[in-house]
Design a protein around this motif. Structure first.
Motif, PDB file in Angstrom:
ATOM      1  N   ASP A   1       0.849  -1.192   0.000  1.00  0.00           N
ATOM      2  CA  ASP A   1       0.000   0.000   0.000  1.00  0.00           C
ATOM      3  C   ASP A   1       0.886   1.244   0.000  1.00  0.00           C
ATOM      4  O   ASP A   1       1.710   1.427   0.878  1.00  0.00           O
ATOM      5  CB  ASP A   1      -0.898  -0.010   1.244  1.00  0.00           C
ATOM      6  N   THR A   2       0.698   2.098  -1.016  1.00  0.00           N
ATOM      7  CA  THR A   2       1.463   3.337  -1.129  1.00  0.00           C
ATOM      8  C   THR A   2       0.480   4.504  -1.232  1.00  0.00           C
ATOM      9  O   THR A   2      -0.411   4.489  -2.076  1.00  0.00           O
ATOM     10  CB  THR A   2       2.354   3.316  -2.390  1.00  0.00           C
ATOM     11  N   THR A   3       0.662   5.498  -0.366  1.00  0.00           N
ATOM     12  CA  THR A   3      -0.219   6.664  -0.372  1.00  0.00           C
ATOM     13  C   THR A   3       0.598   7.913  -0.653  1.00  0.00           C
ATOM     14  O   THR A   3       1.637   8.137  -0.038  1.00  0.00           O
ATOM     15  CB  THR A   3      -0.927   6.816   0.994  1.00  0.00           C
ATOM     16  N   THR A   4       0.106   8.716  -1.600  1.00  0.00           N
ATOM     17  CA  THR A   4       0.745   9.980  -1.958  1.00  0.00           C
ATOM     18  C   THR A   4      -0.274  11.090  -1.758  1.00  0.00           C
ATOM     19  O   THR A   4      -1.368  11.038  -2.317  1.00  0.00           O
ATOM     20  CB  THR A   4       1.204   9.958  -3.429  1.00  0.00           C
ATOM     21  N   LYS A   5       0.092  12.094  -0.965  1.00  0.00           N
ATOM     22  CA  LYS A   5      -0.810  13.219  -0.713  1.00  0.00           C
ATOM     23  C   LYS A   5      -0.212  14.493  -1.290  1.00  0.00           C
ATOM     24  O   LYS A   5       0.958  14.775  -1.102  1.00  0.00           O
ATOM     25  CB  LYS A   5      -1.032  13.408   0.787  1.00  0.00           C
ATOM     26  N   THR A   6      -1.048  15.239  -1.996  1.00  0.00           N
ATOM     27  CA  THR A   6      -0.688  16.576  -2.456  1.00  0.00           C
ATOM     28  C   THR A   6      -1.696  17.545  -1.854  1.00  0.00           C
ATOM     29  O   THR A   6      -2.494  17.162  -0.999  1.00  0.00           O
ATOM     30  CB  THR A   6      -0.689  16.670  -3.994  1.00  0.00           C
ATOM     31  N   TRP A   7      -1.713  18.779  -2.325  1.00  0.00           N
ATOM     32  CA  TRP A   7      -2.529  19.811  -1.697  1.00  0.00           C
ATOM     33  C   TRP A   7      -4.019  19.468  -1.705  1.00  0.00           C
ATOM     34  O   TRP A   7      -4.675  19.520  -0.686  1.00  0.00           O
ATOM     35  CB  TRP A   7      -2.272  21.146  -2.384  1.00  0.00           C
ATOM     36  N   LEU A   8      -4.584  19.095  -2.853  1.00  0.00           N
ATOM     37  CA  LEU A   8      -6.014  18.809  -2.939  1.00  0.00           C
ATOM     38  C   LEU A   8      -6.339  17.376  -3.347  1.00  0.00           C
ATOM     39  O   LEU A   8      -7.501  17.051  -3.561  1.00  0.00           O
ATOM     40  CB  LEU A   8      -6.673  19.770  -3.940  1.00  0.00           C
ATOM     41  N   THR A   9      -5.335  16.532  -3.478  1.00  0.00           N
ATOM     42  CA  THR A   9      -5.583  15.157  -3.903  1.00  0.00           C
ATOM     43  C   THR A   9      -4.835  14.171  -3.009  1.00  0.00           C
ATOM     44  O   THR A   9      -3.829  14.499  -2.392  1.00  0.00           O
ATOM     45  CB  THR A   9      -5.143  14.922  -5.358  1.00  0.00           C
ATOM     46  N   LYS A  10      -5.383  12.967  -2.973  1.00  0.00           N
ATOM     47  CA  LYS A  10      -4.728  11.868  -2.279  1.00  0.00           C
ATOM     48  C   LYS A  10      -4.823  10.659  -3.202  1.00  0.00           C
ATOM     49  O   LYS A  10      -5.912  10.276  -3.630  1.00  0.00           O
ATOM     50  CB  LYS A  10      -5.421  11.568  -0.953  1.00  0.00           C
ATOM     51  N   THR A  11      -3.672  10.082  -3.529  1.00  0.00           N
ATOM     52  CA  THR A  11      -3.629   8.912  -4.400  1.00  0.00           C
ATOM     53  C   THR A  11      -3.117   7.725  -3.590  1.00  0.00           C
ATOM     54  O   THR A  11      -2.078   7.810  -2.944  1.00  0.00           O
ATOM     55  CB  THR A  11      -2.700   9.154  -5.608  1.00  0.00           C
ATOM     56  N   GLU A  12      -3.875   6.632  -3.633  1.00  0.00           N
ATOM     57  CA  GLU A  12      -3.494   5.415  -2.923  1.00  0.00           C
ATOM     58  C   GLU A  12      -3.379   4.287  -3.939  1.00  0.00           C
ATOM     59  O   GLU A  12      -4.298   4.044  -4.712  1.00  0.00           O
ATOM     60  CB  GLU A  12      -4.542   5.072  -1.862  1.00  0.00           C
ATOM     61  N   ILE A  13      -2.229   3.636  -3.938  1.00  0.00           N
ATOM     62  CA  ILE A  13      -1.985   2.514  -4.861  1.00  0.00           C
ATOM     63  C   ILE A  13      -1.836   1.256  -4.011  1.00  0.00           C
ATOM     64  O   ILE A  13      -0.932   1.154  -3.185  1.00  0.00           O
ATOM     65  CB  ILE A  13      -0.730   2.746  -5.717  1.00  0.00           C
ATOM     66  N   ILE A  14      -2.740   0.321  -4.221  1.00  0.00           N
ATOM     67  CA  ILE A  14      -2.699  -0.962  -3.523  1.00  0.00           C
ATOM     68  C   ILE A  14      -2.303  -2.013  -4.552  1.00  0.00           C
ATOM     69  O   ILE A  14      -2.998  -2.217  -5.546  1.00  0.00           O
ATOM     70  CB  ILE A  14      -4.066  -1.310  -2.911  1.00  0.00           C
ATOM     71  N   THR A  15      -1.162  -2.654  -4.327  1.00  0.00           N
ATOM     72  CA  THR A  15      -0.650  -3.668  -5.251  1.00  0.00           C
ATOM     73  C   THR A  15      -0.832  -5.040  -4.615  1.00  0.00           C
ATOM     74  O   THR A  15      -0.384  -5.282  -3.496  1.00  0.00           O
ATOM     75  CB  THR A  15       0.834  -3.420  -5.557  1.00  0.00           C
ATOM     76  N   LEU A  16      -1.481  -5.928  -5.338  1.00  0.00           N
ATOM     77  CA  LEU A  16      -1.688  -7.308  -4.895  1.00  0.00           C
ATOM     78  C   LEU A  16      -0.876  -8.231  -5.803  1.00  0.00           C
ATOM     79  O   LEU A  16      -1.006  -8.169  -7.026  1.00  0.00           O
ATOM     80  CB  LEU A  16      -3.166  -7.690  -4.973  1.00  0.00           C
ATOM     81  N   ILE A  17      -0.032  -9.096  -5.209  1.00  0.00           N
ATOM     82  CA  ILE A  17       0.795 -10.026  -5.971  1.00  0.00           C
ATOM     83  C   ILE A  17       0.546 -11.429  -5.418  1.00  0.00           C
ATOM     84  O   ILE A  17       0.699 -11.668  -4.216  1.00  0.00           O
ATOM     85  CB  ILE A  17       2.290  -9.682  -5.857  1.00  0.00           C
ATOM     86  N   ASN A  18       0.172 -12.350  -6.308  1.00  0.00           N
ATOM     87  CA  ASN A  18      -0.031 -13.741  -5.916  1.00  0.00           C
ATOM     88  C   ASN A  18       1.267 -14.501  -6.174  1.00  0.00           C
ATOM     89  O   ASN A  18       1.613 -14.797  -7.307  1.00  0.00           O
ATOM     90  CB  ASN A  18      -1.191 -14.361  -6.693  1.00  0.00           C
ATOM     91  N   HIS A  19       1.992 -14.828  -5.115  1.00  0.00           N
ATOM     92  CA  HIS A  19       3.227 -15.598  -5.229  1.00  0.00           C
ATOM     93  C   HIS A  19       2.959 -17.099  -5.173  1.00  0.00           C
ATOM     94  O   HIS A  19       3.897 -17.887  -5.241  1.00  0.00           O
ATOM     95  CB  HIS A  19       4.208 -15.222  -4.100  1.00  0.00           C
TER      96      HIS A  19
END
Length: 170
Positions: A12-30
């Protein structure tokens, strides 16, 4: 014979800027067989209004906490990225438009207020025969206004009597 197993890694990676919030959730099946994984993230109602995702989600309430959830099916060695973007810029633009509208209203409104009141002076059996009309003029600006011309129109059926008096100002 190889026994099937699943090992799903969640990043889970979260990036916040002034008016936006972007969250990237990466799922990997090993693992070595297909698995269905459910991922949840906490969002309140206000955030959910402005949140968009590249994968369709469902809204849930778990133990009094509002969440959005995704159910993803992963094949062996497959990777899926769920990108959510919460964008408050439309809210900021609406607030700017409202503030600009209020400023324009106060800059462009008329500095004069005029109230008209009518008082029955004499009433006969046939109805109202004499009415005294007062016009109240108020300057709501801080500047002095000079050379004002006030024109009051009346219907044709009314006869105007001039008593030689110009109202309450003498």
């Amino acid at each position: 014979l190889v026994k099937g197993y699943s090992d799903v890694a969640v990043e889970d990676t979260t990036t916040k800027t002034w008016l936006t919030k972007t969250e990237i959730i990466t799922l990997i099946n090993h693992g070595n067989y297909e698995v269905t994984k459910s991922v949840k993230t906490q969002n309140n109602l206000f955030e959910r209004i402005f949140t968009k995702s590249n994968v369709p989600y469902t809204s849930q309430k778990d133990n009094g906490v509002r969440t959005i959830a995704w159910t993803v099916t992963l094949k062996p060695n497959e990777q899926v990225e769920i990108v959510t973007k919460t964008n408050y810029s439309i809210l900021f633009i609406i607030a700017l438009i409202i503030i600009a509208g209020l400023i324009l209203y106060y800059l462009l409104r008329s500095p004069l207020l005029i109230y008209k009141r009518a008082k029955i002076v004499l009433e006969t059996e046939d109805g109202v025969s004499e009415v005294k009309v007062k016009l109240h003029v108020r300057n709501r600006s801080s500047r002095t206004i000079r050379n004002i011309k006030i024109i009051d129109r009346y219907p044709k059926i009314v006869d105007l009597e001039d008593e030689g008096q110009l109202g309450s100002l003498k």
